[in-house]
Design a protein around this motif. Structure first.
Motif, PDB file in Angstrom:
ATOM      1  N   CYS A 244     -20.479 -30.415 -15.632  1.00  0.00           N
ATOM      2  CA  CYS A 244     -20.393 -31.750 -15.023  1.00  0.00           C
ATOM      3  C   CYS A 244     -18.935 -32.169 -15.053  1.00  0.00           C
ATOM      4  N   GLY A 245     -18.272 -32.122 -13.899  1.00  0.00           N
ATOM      5  CA  GLY A 245     -16.848 -32.397 -13.877  1.00  0.00           C
ATOM      6  C   GLY A 245     -16.105 -31.367 -14.709  1.00  0.00           C
ATOM      7  N   ARG A 246     -15.330 -31.849 -15.689  1.00  0.00           N
ATOM      8  CA  ARG A 246     -14.565 -30.936 -16.546  1.00  0.00           C
ATOM      9  C   ARG A 246     -15.364 -30.465 -17.756  1.00  0.00           C
ATOM     10  N   GLU A 247     -16.547 -31.041 -17.943  1.00  0.00           N
ATOM     11  CA  GLU A 247     -17.368 -30.679 -19.098  1.00  0.00           C
ATOM     12  C   GLU A 247     -18.197 -29.438 -18.788  1.00  0.00           C
ATOM     13  N   ARG A 248     -18.104 -28.450 -19.636  1.00  0.00           N
ATOM     14  CA  ARG A 248     -18.821 -27.194 -19.445  1.00  0.00           C
ATOM     15  C   ARG A 248     -19.444 -26.780 -20.779  1.00  0.00           C
ATOM     16  N   LEU A 249     -20.751 -26.526 -20.777  1.00  0.00           N
ATOM     17  CA  LEU A 249     -21.470 -26.141 -21.991  1.00  0.00           C
ATOM     18  C   LEU A 249     -22.107 -24.772 -21.808  1.00  0.00           C
ATOM     19  N   THR A 250     -21.948 -23.922 -22.818  1.00  0.00           N
ATOM     20  CA  THR A 250     -22.683 -22.661 -22.820  1.00  0.00           C
ATOM     21  C   THR A 250     -24.140 -22.953 -23.201  1.00  0.00           C
ATOM     22  N   TRP A 251     -24.972 -21.937 -23.044  1.00  0.00           N
ATOM     23  CA  TRP A 251     -26.365 -22.108 -23.452  1.00  0.00           C
ATOM     24  C   TRP A 251     -26.464 -22.402 -24.952  1.00  0.00           C
ATOM     25  N   ALA A 252     -25.633 -21.769 -25.748  1.00  0.00           N
ATOM     26  CA  ALA A 252     -25.669 -22.022 -27.190  1.00  0.00           C
ATOM     27  C   ALA A 252     -25.315 -23.471 -27.484  1.00  0.00           C
ATOM     28  N   GLN A 253     -24.295 -23.997 -26.836  1.00  0.00           N
ATOM     29  CA  GLN A 253     -23.877 -25.383 -27.045  1.00  0.00           C
ATOM     30  C   GLN A 253     -24.920 -26.363 -26.516  1.00  0.00           C
TER      31      GLN A 253
ATOM     32  N   THR B 164     -27.069 -24.104  -9.822  1.00  0.00           N
ATOM     33  CA  THR B 164     -27.737 -25.129  -9.023  1.00  0.00           C
ATOM     34  C   THR B 164     -26.984 -26.444  -9.063  1.00  0.00           C
ATOM     35  N   LEU B 165     -26.702 -26.997  -7.885  1.00  0.00           N
ATOM     36  CA  LEU B 165     -26.007 -28.277  -7.775  1.00  0.00           C
ATOM     37  C   LEU B 165     -27.020 -29.411  -7.667  1.00  0.00           C
ATOM     38  N   LEU B 166     -26.952 -30.358  -8.617  1.00  0.00           N
ATOM     39  CA  LEU B 166     -27.822 -31.536  -8.641  1.00  0.00           C
ATOM     40  C   LEU B 166     -27.040 -32.724  -8.115  1.00  0.00           C
ATOM     41  N   THR B 167     -27.536 -33.350  -7.049  1.00  0.00           N
ATOM     42  CA  THR B 167     -26.817 -34.464  -6.419  1.00  0.00           C
ATOM     43  C   THR B 167     -27.613 -35.764  -6.425  1.00  0.00           C
ATOM     44  N   ILE B 168     -28.867 -35.704  -6.847  1.00  0.00           N
ATOM     45  CA  ILE B 168     -29.757 -36.873  -6.868  1.00  0.00           C
ATOM     46  C   ILE B 168     -29.921 -37.308  -8.326  1.00  0.00           C
ATOM     47  N   GLY B 169     -30.253 -38.573  -8.552  1.00  0.00           N
ATOM     48  CA  GLY B 169     -30.456 -39.068  -9.901  1.00  0.00           C
ATOM     49  C   GLY B 169     -31.395 -38.175 -10.687  1.00  0.00           C
ATOM     50  N   LEU B 170     -31.068 -37.910 -11.951  1.00  0.00           N
ATOM     51  CA  LEU B 170     -31.872 -36.991 -12.754  1.00  0.00           C
ATOM     52  C   LEU B 170     -33.239 -37.567 -13.108  1.00  0.00           C
TER      53      LEU B 170
ATOM     54  N   THR C  19     -36.612 -25.368 -12.883  1.00  0.00           N
ATOM     55  CA  THR C  19     -36.637 -24.001 -12.349  1.00  0.00           C
ATOM     56  C   THR C  19     -35.369 -23.242 -12.747  1.00  0.00           C
ATOM     57  N   THR C  20     -34.222 -23.914 -12.684  1.00  0.00           N
ATOM     58  CA  THR C  20     -32.961 -23.267 -13.067  1.00  0.00           C
ATOM     59  C   THR C  20     -32.948 -22.936 -14.560  1.00  0.00           C
ATOM     60  N   LEU C  21     -33.335 -23.906 -15.379  1.00  0.00           N
ATOM     61  CA  LEU C  21     -33.325 -23.678 -16.827  1.00  0.00           C
ATOM     62  C   LEU C  21     -34.357 -22.642 -17.239  1.00  0.00           C
ATOM     63  N   LEU C  22     -35.515 -22.639 -16.595  1.00  0.00           N
ATOM     64  CA  LEU C  22     -36.521 -21.626 -16.886  1.00  0.00           C
ATOM     65  C   LEU C  22     -35.971 -20.225 -16.642  1.00  0.00           C
ATOM     66  N   ALA C  23     -35.241 -20.065 -15.545  1.00  0.00           N
ATOM     67  CA  ALA C  23     -34.694 -18.752 -15.191  1.00  0.00           C
ATOM     68  C   ALA C  23     -33.466 -18.394 -16.012  1.00  0.00           C
ATOM     69  N   GLY C  24     -32.915 -19.354 -16.777  1.00  0.00           N
ATOM     70  CA  GLY C  24     -31.727 -19.079 -17.568  1.00  0.00           C
ATOM     71  C   GLY C  24     -30.435 -19.203 -16.784  1.00  0.00           C
ATOM     72  N   GLY C  25     -30.468 -20.016 -15.713  1.00  0.00           N
ATOM     73  CA  GLY C  25     -29.292 -20.200 -14.871  1.00  0.00           C
ATOM     74  C   GLY C  25     -28.380 -21.315 -15.360  1.00  0.00           C
ATOM     75  N   THR C  26     -27.607 -21.868 -14.421  1.00  0.00           N
ATOM     76  CA  THR C  26     -26.595 -22.875 -14.732  1.00  0.00           C
ATOM     77  C   THR C  26     -26.800 -24.103 -13.849  1.00  0.00           C
ATOM     78  N   LEU C  27     -26.778 -25.297 -14.460  1.00  0.00           N
ATOM     79  CA  LEU C  27     -26.872 -26.560 -13.729  1.00  0.00           C
ATOM     80  C   LEU C  27     -25.484 -27.152 -13.540  1.00  0.00           C
ATOM     81  N   VAL C  28     -25.200 -27.599 -12.331  1.00  0.00           N
ATOM     82  CA  VAL C  28     -23.952 -28.309 -12.027  1.00  0.00           C
ATOM     83  C   VAL C  28     -24.343 -29.719 -11.594  1.00  0.00           C
ATOM     84  N   ILE C  29     -23.962 -30.716 -12.380  1.00  0.00           N
ATOM     85  CA  ILE C  29     -24.395 -32.098 -12.146  1.00  0.00           C
ATOM     86  C   ILE C  29     -23.299 -32.882 -11.441  1.00  0.00           C
ATOM     87  N   ALA C  30     -23.638 -33.460 -10.293  1.00  0.00           N
ATOM     88  CA  ALA C  30     -22.738 -34.391  -9.609  1.00  0.00           C
ATOM     89  C   ALA C  30     -23.126 -35.814 -10.014  1.00  0.00           C
ATOM     90  N   LYS C  31     -22.156 -36.622 -10.374  1.00  0.00           N
ATOM     91  CA  LYS C  31     -22.466 -37.990 -10.790  1.00  0.00           C
ATOM     92  C   LYS C  31     -22.963 -38.828  -9.614  1.00  0.00           C
TER      93      LYS C  31
END
Length: 521
Positions: free
Chosen positions: A30-39, A210-216, A227-239
């Motif tokens: 999300c922006g400059r914030e990046r978290l690994t799965w462990a984090q 996966t890019l999320l552009t709508i309110g969570l 679906t992304t988290l189930l598959a073990g992918g990466t979420l990219v959140i747009a504010k």
């Protein structure tokens, strides 16, 4: 004889295992914030354990009133991990609606973002008596606990709270700014199964980004999130959503998936037309459009500009879904496809008789993704139930459609007169209830009109007291001051009387023929 345990893990356990085996892969950006799965997983678990230590129990309902960002995602995932029930609130709902929903859910705690704190503080006297803890992502005082305080001594292990598949996972409200709200309940097992089935239909995999552009808070976002988290992918959140920013993120982050509403895709196509298609969108594997009909012309433009095409999804938060594959769209531009795997659909007439192909009727559905029911609304549950000849209960959608000779489904109309504006459900009766409070309004009917910006927008057909000097502009302004952001009417139109049938029901279809021909900005 069974020697080995063979259970079906729920989402908290699946995600926890991703934290172990995908530890260094990115989970959230999300922006400059990046978290690994462990984090990411460690943070979720700390929030969960911190809430447990503060007296929030498994199966308690917890309101989430937050803007898009990593804190909101972790709040909802942390609640899931501890077996609590998240109640994410649409931030555009007015104060009466927000209070009504939180009271209906009986929340014991609130988690808010700093930008929503002042609003919540002004509503404290109206909050449910069950409320005992208020958490804010930033800042603390005598009334509020901060995230930092919450996780200070909390452990990173998955809480051992004995979550069952039938336990509630979340409650998503489909309406409720006035009158009785409708809280749609989803269970731990139901959301897991829903995510599995959707992940197949929407082509998610472990390298999905996966890019999320709508309110969570939106169920559209929950589709893409789970679906992304189930598959073990990466979420990219747009504010927030901006078409140019969307294209920049897709190109720079090499986005593979997204889920948006048609008006967002329209804005993206407009940007691509102006930029002469200068963006590199080759990373996209699959995109989903839902929330309102994807008109044929726009759908074809998406195929022209975006190599992956589009998967159109028709569905209800209550648990009916159809999808049409990109490869199936040619020649079926208006179809919403076929039922999700494991889901069955029927078309029935007004007498609940099953219809044949090419005959229109109400769409009813059944399958493992169907909600267990509305919260505290036996009346709504009864209204939404259709029982077949074998005694099986199906979900009524309130939508009119038909399937062709090949089984492809087409939506004809919305039986419930719901308005879909910007991908959000708006219910005319909620707006009408507010407008009836104006002293000059004797009668009113709210219908959908075309909107160049939102797809649809509410307009009000008003019968005024003949003695009143109030103008339509004054009534519009008065009403919009009291309505939620997405409920605001584009216009109020004066008439002498509203058309009704012999039983006194307003004939909104007749109003639409006359008043829905003008488009609003």
């Amino acid at each position: 004889m069974q020697i080995f345990e063979s259970n079906s893990p729920l989402l908290p356990e699946i995600f926890s295992l991703h934290g172990k085996w995908r530890a260094q892969q990115e989970a959230v950006i999300c922006g400059r914030e990046r978290l690994t799965w462990a984090q990411f997983i460690a943070g979720n678990h700390r929030l969960a354990n911190g809430l447990l230590a503060r007296g929030v129990n498994p199966r308690d309902a917890v309101g989430v009133v937050m803007s898009n960002g990593v804190p909101m995602l972790q709040a909802m995932m942390g609640l899931m991990a501890m077996g609590a029930v998240s109640v994410p609130i649409n931030l555009s709902v007015n104060d009466d609606g927000l209070v009504s929903m939180l009271n209906d859910a009986g929340v014991t705690a609130l988690i808010v973002s700093a930008d929503q704190r002042a609003r919540i503080e002004s509503l404290i006297p109206s909050m449910p008596k069950s409320l005992k803890l208020m958490v804010c992502d930033q800042g603390a005082d005598d009334d509020w606990v901060s995230f930092e305080q919450l996780v200070a001594t909390a452990g990173e292990q998955l809480p051992k709270v004995g979550i069952e598949a039938t336990d509630r996972l979340n409650i998503i409200y489909s309406s409720g700014t006035t009158g009785l709200p409708k809280g749609i309940v989803h269970t731990q097992g139901g959301r897991r199964d829903w995510a599995y089935d959707l992940a197949i239909a929407l082509r998610y995999h472990c390298n999905s980004k996966t890019l999320l552009t709508i309110g969570l808070y939106s169920n559209i976002s929950w589709v893409a999130m789970l679906t992304t988290l189930l598959a073990g992918g990466t979420l990219v959140i747009a504010k927030k959503f901006e078409a140019n920013a969307f294209l920049d993120i897709v190109q720079d982050e090499k986005i593979t998936h997204t889920a948006m509403v048609p008006i967002q895709f329209q804005r993206v196509i407009e940007c691509l037309e102006k930029s002469k298609n200068e963006y590199d969108l080759g990373s996209l594997d699959a995109m989903m459009s839902c929330g309102s009909p994807l008109h044929a012309e726009l759908k074809q433009s998406i195929f022209d500009y975006m190599p992956c095409g589009i998967i159109e999804l028709y569905g209800l938060t209550e648990g009916v879904i159809t999808t049409i594959e990109p490869e199936q769209s040619e020649g079926r531009w208006s179809s919403v496809g076929k039922p999700l795997i494991g889901t069955d659909i029927r078309i029935v007439d007004d007498n609940d008789v099953q219809m044949a192909a090419n005959q229109s009727g109400e769409i009813v559905s059944r399958g493992r993704i169907t909600m267990p029911g509305y919260l505290n609304r036996p009346d709504a549950n009864a209204e939404a139930s259709y029982t077949d000849e074998d005694g099986k209960v199906w979900l009524r959608t309130g939508d009119i459609g038909y399937f062709d000779d090949e089984g492809f489904i087409y939506i004809v109309d919305r039986k419930k007169d719901m308005i879909l504006t910007g991908g959000q459900n708006v219910y005319p009766q909620d707006i009408e209830a507010v407008m009836f409070e104006h002293p000059a309004v004797n009668d009113v009917a709210v219908i959908a009109a075309p909107s160049n910006r939102w797809g649809e927008t509410p307009i009000a057909i008003v019968v005024c007291d003949e003695k009143s000097a109030a103008t339509m502009n004054e009534i519009t302004k008065w009403s919009n001051q009291r309505l939620g952001k997405q409920q605001r009417i584009a216009a109020a139109i004066a008439v002498n009387e509203l058309p009704r049938n012999p039983n006194g029901k307003i004939l909104k279809r007749e109003l639409k023929k006359v008043h829905s021909v003008v488009s609003y900005d």
